[in-house]
Design an enzyme around this catalytic site. Structure first.
Site, mmCIF file in Angstrom:
data_model
loop_
_atom_site.group_PDB
_atom_site.id
_atom_site.type_symbol
_atom_site.label_atom_id
_atom_site.label_comp_id
_atom_site.label_asym_id
_atom_site.label_seq_id
_atom_site.Cartn_x
_atom_site.Cartn_y
_atom_site.Cartn_z
ATOM 1 N N CYS A 75 0.830 -1.196 0.000
ATOM 2 C CA CYS A 75 0.000 0.000 0.000
ATOM 3 C C CYS A 75 0.871 1.255 0.000
ATOM 4 O O CYS A 75 1.581 1.499 -0.952
ATOM 5 C CB CYS A 75 -0.981 -0.053 1.183
ATOM 6 S SG CYS A 75 -2.277 1.175 1.033
ATOM 7 N N GLU A 97 -1.828 -8.800 4.498
ATOM 8 C CA GLU A 97 -1.705 -9.179 5.908
ATOM 9 C C GLU A 97 -3.058 -9.343 6.603
ATOM 10 O O GLU A 97 -3.122 -9.869 7.702
ATOM 11 C CB GLU A 97 -0.828 -8.156 6.662
ATOM 12 C CG GLU A 97 -1.427 -6.754 6.837
ATOM 13 C CD GLU A 97 -1.235 -5.822 5.628
ATOM 14 O OE1 GLU A 97 -1.116 -6.322 4.500
ATOM 15 O OE2 GLU A 97 -1.227 -4.597 5.831
ATOM 16 N N ARG A 119 -8.777 2.950 39.478
ATOM 17 C CA ARG A 119 -7.558 2.394 38.875
ATOM 18 C C ARG A 119 -6.311 2.872 39.612
ATOM 19 O O ARG A 119 -5.402 2.118 39.893
ATOM 20 C CB ARG A 119 -7.436 2.835 37.409
ATOM 21 C CG ARG A 119 -8.293 2.051 36.466
ATOM 22 C CD ARG A 119 -7.938 2.385 35.025
ATOM 23 N NE ARG A 119 -8.545 1.455 34.095
ATOM 24 C CZ ARG A 119 -9.814 1.518 33.686
ATOM 25 N NH1 ARG A 119 -10.603 2.470 34.129
ATOM 26 N NH2 ARG A 119 -10.285 0.619 32.860
ATOM 27 N N HIS A 161 -3.717 -5.279 0.733
ATOM 28 C CA HIS A 161 -3.182 -5.656 2.047
ATOM 29 C C HIS A 161 -3.177 -7.174 2.210
ATOM 30 O O HIS A 161 -4.201 -7.756 2.533
ATOM 31 C CB HIS A 161 -4.009 -5.008 3.155
ATOM 32 C CG HIS A 161 -3.764 -3.546 3.281
ATOM 33 N ND1 HIS A 161 -2.732 -3.028 4.028
ATOM 34 C CD2 HIS A 161 -4.377 -2.485 2.724
ATOM 35 C CE1 HIS A 161 -2.727 -1.710 3.937
ATOM 36 N NE2 HIS A 161 -3.727 -1.349 3.150
ATOM 37 N N GLU A 204 -14.548 -2.915 28.516
ATOM 38 C CA GLU A 204 -15.008 -2.751 29.900
ATOM 39 C C GLU A 204 -16.034 -1.618 29.946
ATOM 40 O O GLU A 204 -16.051 -0.753 29.072
ATOM 41 C CB GLU A 204 -13.829 -2.393 30.816
ATOM 42 C CG GLU A 204 -12.691 -3.405 30.812
ATOM 43 C CD GLU A 204 -13.012 -4.709 31.523
ATOM 44 O OE1 GLU A 204 -14.032 -4.757 32.256
ATOM 45 O OE2 GLU A 204 -12.262 -5.676 31.332
ATOM 46 N N SER A 222 -0.712 -12.961 38.200
ATOM 47 C CA SER A 222 -2.107 -12.589 38.351
ATOM 48 C C SER A 222 -3.039 -13.769 38.092
ATOM 49 O O SER A 222 -4.221 -13.699 38.343
ATOM 50 C CB SER A 222 -2.440 -11.498 37.346
ATOM 51 O OG SER A 222 -2.300 -12.032 36.032
ATOM 52 N N GLY A 223 -2.480 -14.861 37.562
ATOM 53 C CA GLY A 223 -3.350 -15.950 37.136
ATOM 54 C C GLY A 223 -3.654 -15.852 35.650
ATOM 55 O O GLY A 223 -4.242 -16.747 35.073
ATOM 56 N N GLY A 224 -3.241 -14.749 35.031
ATOM 57 C CA GLY A 224 -3.425 -14.586 33.585
ATOM 58 C C GLY A 224 -2.350 -15.352 32.818
ATOM 59 O O GLY A 224 -1.387 -15.850 33.398
ATOM 60 N N VAL A 225 -2.555 -15.424 31.510
ATOM 61 C CA VAL A 225 -1.666 -16.222 30.665
ATOM 62 C C VAL A 225 -0.231 -15.675 30.714
ATOM 63 O O VAL A 225 0.714 -16.417 30.952
ATOM 64 C CB VAL A 225 -2.138 -16.191 29.190
ATOM 65 C CG1 VAL A 225 -1.267 -17.090 28.331
ATOM 66 C CG2 VAL A 225 -3.586 -16.574 29.092
ATOM 67 N N ASP A 226 -0.083 -14.369 30.511
ATOM 68 C CA ASP A 226 1.265 -13.816 30.353
ATOM 69 C C ASP A 226 2.118 -13.997 31.603
ATOM 70 O O ASP A 226 3.246 -14.468 31.533
ATOM 71 C CB ASP A 226 1.200 -12.315 30.004
ATOM 72 C CG ASP A 226 0.299 -12.058 28.819
ATOM 73 O OD1 ASP A 226 0.014 -13.008 28.078
ATOM 74 O OD2 ASP A 226 -0.152 -10.901 28.655
ATOM 75 N N SER A 227 1.554 -13.614 32.749
ATOM 76 C CA SER A 227 2.388 -13.705 33.954
ATOM 77 C C SER A 227 2.655 -15.162 34.329
ATOM 78 O O SER A 227 3.712 -15.488 34.851
ATOM 79 C CB SER A 227 1.772 -12.930 35.123
ATOM 80 O OG SER A 227 0.550 -13.490 35.528
#
Ligand code: XMP
Length: 530
Positions: free
Chosen positions: A77, A173, A299, A171, A528, A226-231
């Site tokens: 492009c 991709e 937050r 595109h 959210e 945290s119990g999340g995937v990444d951590s």
């Protein structure tokens, strides 16, 4: 390595992903990157799309050195237009901005020069592609010839007559170009000659060696989970690399999902063997949240309190190690490192030539910890996309349900309770949310949804139970599908699943007599509610 130069298109990171899906390592860098400053030699360069026109005064420009390196180049492009602008072709405004599907007629197959036609080799003579542009070429640069055209774009794909330089207006991709990944494959594998050897198996071995090297024989690392995937994946990787010299801390902030802290403890500590401390700080968090309604305030309080609790805990761990040492045990190293589960999209965001994009919501992160604690940062996932982290998790024997988990925000249920956060409200939401997710899992829909959760609304509505009138709170259900959470569509549930969820929540959760389903996409809504 394939170098992808980003001119600011919303699809740039997808080019990187498509290369990685072909098991070729690709790195995205700002288009202003100077070739002489690169610390690696790319095997090929892809120029991305852009919201700019090449004639804009502030149009981003590629280092002309790119054309002198002799490595294959593919412009997508704006990338094509940038090639044309540099090599003396002509770019003009389209009469109407073109956005949508187009049929690409592939031409010139079978010419003598092997490199010229290999971009579309074996892809037939027609292909559906996705277009999104306001400018297009009206004249090819000298020494280029057309290899594909559409009804409205006579220069939809070009190749240099003798050098491996290509440009395509569409595109490849995006998934709307069904054979786009094959086009990228022709470029990176055939034309650039990259070997498809970027795999997570290789990554694990190299990354563990790298962690061991930077931490040295005694260095210790702490990190929040945290119990999340990444951590979880980051923690397990650290554990594989340095065993108990990695210490994970989980802070129960009182606004987690039902039984979350307990489940994370069982899984990380008991099943995966990670050295973990769970700190129950729910009283402190909830008392600081007392009376607070404003989402950004919530937050901030949660972010700051998290830092306080984490630092206290780290100090305790350090003090315990010193006491042990004083009692004659072998000396333990000092805690020098802080683990962070940063992923590649965050890195991309921070290096963008336009600067980090405007923050719509302040996302809670542990960046604040570094200021006070004088720790060095270790980020073993910073080269990876989410799907790669998931693949890595599977290889590290992390249970499949966890690897597929939906993201959960740092401020937790506090941003899903509209209005005041109290223990009672948390309990109601935890209960409704657990029923919701249980039913989604039972219906086999969990993995089709990117994120699902319940929200507790600060309103009361009238209902009837038996012969009695009730006046109780309302639950809103949210479920979205999204590739990167920048945009999201609401999920279409089968009616019977919604019926079951609603009936269970109104019957089983005391204090709720009404359930609604959120049918807003992002934008204009966010995922959210706060
Ligand atoms: P929004 O609501 O901004 O959400 O459309 C996009 C994604 O970000 C998550 N989110 C957060 N994550 N701290 C986090 O760690 C936050 O303050 C926060 N706010 C939103 C949200 O869950 C969704 O996945």
């Amino acid at each position: 390595t394939i170098l992808i130069l980003d001119f600011g298109s919303q699809y740039s990171h997808l080019i990187t992903r498509r290369c990685r899906e072909l098991n070729v390592y690709a790195e995205l860098m700002p288009c202003t990157q100077k070739i002489k400053d690169l610390n690696f030699k790319p095997k090929g360069i892809i120029l991305s799309g852009s919201p700019y026109s090449v004639y804009d005064v502030d149009a981003p420009r590629v280092d002309p050195e790119v054309f002198e390196m002799g490595v294959p180049i593919l412009g997508i492009c704006y990338g094509l237009q940038e090639i044309a602008w540099n090599l003396k072709g002509k770019v003009s405004k389209c009469e109407h901005r073109e956005y949508g599907f187009a049929q690409l007629q592939i031409s010139n197959i079978g010419s003598d020069s092997a490199s010229v036609d290999s971009l579309f080799a074996g892809l037939g003579d027609e292909m559906q592609v996705w277009m999104s542009h306001g400018d297009q070429l009206s004249e090819a640069p000298p020494d280029f010839h057309v290899i594909g055209r559409t009804k409205t774009a006579p220069y939809a794909a070009l190749a240099h007559n003798s050098k491996p330089i290509y440009g395509i207006q569409f595109h490849p991709e995006v998934t709307h170009s069904p054979r786009g990944k094959e086009v990228i494959g022709r470029f990176v594998l055939n034309i650039c000659g990259c070997k498809p050897n970027w795999t997570m198996e290789e990554f694990i071995g190299k990354e563990i060696a790298r962690i061991r090297q930077i931490c040295g024989p005694k260095g210790r690392v702490i990190g929040a989970v945290s119990g999340g995937v990444d951590s979880t994946v980051a923690a397990k990787l650290m554990h594989e690399a340095i065993g108990d010299r990695f210490h994970a801390i989980m802070v129960d902030n009182g606004v987690l999902r039902l039984n979350e802290a307990k489940q994370v403890n069982e899984m990380l500590n008991k099943d995966l063997g990670v050295n973990l401390t769970v700190v129950d700080a729910s009283d402190l968090f909830l008392s600081r949240l007392d009376g607070v309604e404003d989402p950004e305030q919530k937050r901030k309080i949660i972010g700051n309190t998290f830092i306080n609790v984490f630092e206290d805990e780290a100090a305790k761990i350090e003090a315990a190690a010193e006491a042990e040492e004083a009692s004659g045990a072998a000396a333990k190293g000092k805690i020098e490192w802080l683990l962070q589960g940063t992923l590649y999209p965050d890195v991309i965001e921070s290096i963008s030539f336009k600067g980090p994009s405007a923050t719509i919501k302040t996302h809670h992160n542990v960046g604040g910890l570094l200021k006070d604690m004088k720790l060095k940062l270790i980020e073993p996932l910073r080269e990876l996309f989410k799907d790669e982290v998931r693949a890595l998790g599977r290889l590290l024997s992390i249970p499949a349900p966890l690897v597929q988990r939906h993201p959960f925000p740092g401020p937790g249920l506090a941003i899903r309770i509209l209005g005041l956060v109290t223990r009672e409200q948390v309990k109601i939401l935890q209960h409704a949310d657990s029923i919701y997710l249980e039913e989604i899992r039972n219906a086999g829909l969990y993995n089709q949804i990117s994120q699902a959760f319940a929200v507790l609304l600060p309103v009361k509505a009238v209902g009837v139970m038996g012969d009695k009138r009730t006046y109780e709170q309302v639950i809103a259900l949210r479920a979205v599908q999204s590739e990167d959470f920048m945009t999201a569509d609401w999920f279409v549930f089968p009616a019977e699943v919604l019926r079951r969820i609603s009936s269970r929540i109104t019957n089983e959760v005391a204090g709720i007599n009404r359930v609604t389903y959120d049918i807003s996409s992002k934008p204009p809504a966010t995922v959210e509610w706060l």
